[in-house]
Design an enzyme around this catalytic site. Structure first.
Site, mmCIF file in Angstrom:
data_model
loop_
_atom_site.group_PDB
_atom_site.id
_atom_site.type_symbol
_atom_site.label_atom_id
_atom_site.label_comp_id
_atom_site.label_asym_id
_atom_site.label_seq_id
_atom_site.Cartn_x
_atom_site.Cartn_y
_atom_site.Cartn_z
ATOM 1 C CB THR A 90 2.222 -1.536 -0.140
ATOM 2 O OG1 THR A 90 2.950 -2.366 -1.095
ATOM 3 C CG2 THR A 90 0.900 -1.947 -0.824
ATOM 4 C CG ASN A 91 5.132 0.399 2.863
ATOM 5 O OD1 ASN A 91 4.172 -0.009 3.053
ATOM 6 N ND2 ASN A 91 5.677 1.447 3.119
ATOM 7 N NE ARG A 115 0.988 -3.666 3.912
ATOM 8 C CZ ARG A 115 1.721 -2.627 3.418
ATOM 9 N NH1 ARG A 115 1.172 -1.493 2.904
ATOM 10 N NH2 ARG A 115 3.075 -2.736 3.585
ATOM 11 C CB CYS A 119 1.961 3.600 3.412
ATOM 12 S SG CYS A 119 2.256 4.512 4.982
ATOM 13 C CB THR A 120 -2.258 1.090 0.825
ATOM 14 O OG1 THR A 120 -1.690 0.108 1.205
ATOM 15 C CG2 THR A 120 -2.542 0.943 -0.877
#
Lengths: 253, 121
Positions: A177-178, A191, A1-2
Site C-alpha cells: 500500500t503506502n 488497507r 494506492c494498493t
C-alpha cells in the site's frame, strides 16, 4: 494506492492496482467525496505506445500526464508505482533541481523510461532499484516467469529493500500500500491487513483477474480516493482499467 | 462495519465490473513514439482538453483558497514554465505540445506532471 503481484498454481503472474490520489486536496461536501479524484476519473485513459506500428508498452494514464504510474511491457514485465512518504521527500529533490543539481530522475519519467527501454524483468528491476530519484517511492514489478515479482522500496538515493515472491516459503503474492512492508502501517490507514486477509481467503488456487478485482473492490482497499482499478496479465499482454466509485459508508482514504 | 474504517467482508462476484462501485470504462489511445514528441499527444489532448482544464481549474481554486493573492499561481506560471527546458528529452517537448493543444499554461502542465514530487510538500 494498493498494488499486488500474484502467481497462481500454474505459475501464471497477475499484477493489479488501485490508483488512489487527492488526499486533503479539497472535500466536496455536497457529494461527500474528495474533489481532485472526481476530476481525475474522466481523464483516465489506456495508452498503447507504439514504434514502427508495434506496441512497445501499454499504460493507464491521466491525460496530460506523460509519465507512467501503471504500465506493462507485454510478455516481459508489468510495473506500478505507489507513493512512499518520507521526510526526505520530493520537495528536497525539487529544491536541488532548481539549484542545479540534476543527477536525480523524476519518478514518473523513470518508470516511463524503464517501460520504454528495459528488455527484461531483471533489467527493469536493476534500473528501478539503482537510479537516483528526486522523491522516494515503491515500485511494484512483475515479470513473466515463475517467481518474478517484487516490491522495491526506494529512498531518493538508495534501494532500501527488494521484497520478492518466494513460492517455496509460501509467498505466492507481494502486496504494497503506502508503508514499508516490514513496518506496521499507520493505524489510521491500514488497507494492507484487509487486502491480505482477502488474498489469503481467496488462496493461490483461486487467484485470477476476477478474484483480484473482488479484492480491490473491498473497502477500505476501495476508498474515496480510488480513481481507477487496473488488472494486468503479462503473458496475455492485456491491461484493463475501470473507473471506480466508493458508495457510502466509505473511508476517505 | 458502519464505523471507520468501514471494513467489509471480502467482496465476491464484482467482475465483470458493474454496480455502484463501477463508474465507467477507460478508452484506448495510441501514442506514436515515431512522431515528434511535441505532436504525439495531440489527438488525446484534443479529446480531453476540457476535462484537463477542469482539473487544473479545481487545483487553482484550491490554491486561491490558501493564497488568495494569486501569488502561488503566478509563481507556478512564471517559475515552473522555464523549468520545462531543464527536463530530459523527450519530456520537455511533450509537455510543450500538451500545453499548445490544451491551452493550459505550460507552468501548470509542468506542475501536473511533477505533482508527485510536489505533493510531498
Amino acid at each position: 494506492c494498493t498494488s499486488l503481484v500474484a502467481e497462481d498454481k500454474a505459475g501464471k503472474l497477475y499484477h493489479a492496482r488501485n490508483l488512489d490520489f487527492g488526499l486533503f486536496l479539497g472535500w466536496d461536501i455536497k457529494n461527500n467525496s474528495w474533489m481532485v479524484p472526481e476530476y481525475l476519473k474522466p481523464l483516465t485513459v489506456n495508452l498503447d505506445f507504439q514504434r514502427n506500428n508495434r506496441t512497445v508498452f501499454k499504460s493507464t494514464n491521466f491525460a496530460g500526464y506523460v509519465g507512467v504510474l501503471t504500465g506493462m511491457k507485454p510478455g516481459t514485465f508489468t510495473l506500478t508505482m505507489n507513493e512512499r512518504f518520507s521526510i526526505d521527500g520530493g520537495y528536497i529533490g525539487i529544491i536541488e533541481w532548481i539549484l542545479g543539481k540534476r543527477s536525480g530522475v523524476w519518478m514518473s519519467f523513470l518508470t516511463r523510461s524503464v517501460l520504454e527501454n528495459a528488455t527484461s524483468y531483471t533489467q527493469a528491476k536493476d534500473q528501478l532499484a539503482n537510479t537516483e530519484m528526486l522523491a522516494p517511492a515503491y515500485f511494484i514489478l512483475g515479470g513473466n516467469q515463475s517467481g518474478e515479482g517484487c516490491v522495491i522500496t526506494r529512498s531518493r538515493t538508495a534501494c532500501l529493500d527488494i521484497w520478492e515472491l518466494d513460492l517455496k516459503r509460501g509467498r505466492w503474492y507481494v502486496l504494497e500500500t503506502n508503508y514499508d512492508h516490514w513496518k506496521v502501517p499507520l493505524f489510521l490507514d491500514d488497507r494492507r491487513t484487509p487486502a491480505m486477509k482477502c488474498m489469503n481467503l481467496t488462496t493461490q488456487a483461486k487467484i485470477s483477474l476476477e478474484s483480484i478485482y473482488d479484492i480491490l473492490s473491498t473497502k477500505p482497499v476501495l476508498n474515496k480516493l480510488t480513481t481507477y482499478t487496473s488488472l494486468m496479465d503479462v503473458s496475455a499482454g492485456t491491461i484493463e482499467s475501470y473507473q471506480r466509485n466508493c458508495p457510502d459508508p466509505c473511508m476517505p482514504w | 462495519q458502519f464505523v471507520p474504517p468501514y471494513t467489509e467482508d471480502c467482496r465476491k462476484g464484482m467482475y465483470p465490473p458493474t454496480g455502484p462501485t463501477f463508474k465507467g470504462s477507460v478508452p484506448w489511445y495510441k501514442i506514436n513514439l515515431d512522431s515528434a514528441p511535441r505532436k504525439r499527444w495531440n489527438q488525446l489532448i484534443n479529446d480531453k482538453k476540457v476535462e484537463l482544464t477542469n482539473l487544473i481549474q479545481v487545483i487553482k481554486d484550491l490554491a486561491i483558497d490558501f493564497f488568495p493573492s494569486g501569488k502561488l499561481i503566478e509563481l507556478v506560471d512564471k517559475g515552473l514554465a522555464p523549468l520545462v527546458d531543464t527536463l530530459p528529452s523527450p519530456f520537455d517537448e511533450e509537455l510543450k505540445g500538451i500545453a499548445d493543444v490544451s491551452g493550459v499554461p505550460l507552468g501548470e502542465i509542468m506542475l501536473f506532471n511533477i505533482f508527485y514530487e510536489v505533493f510531498t510538500v
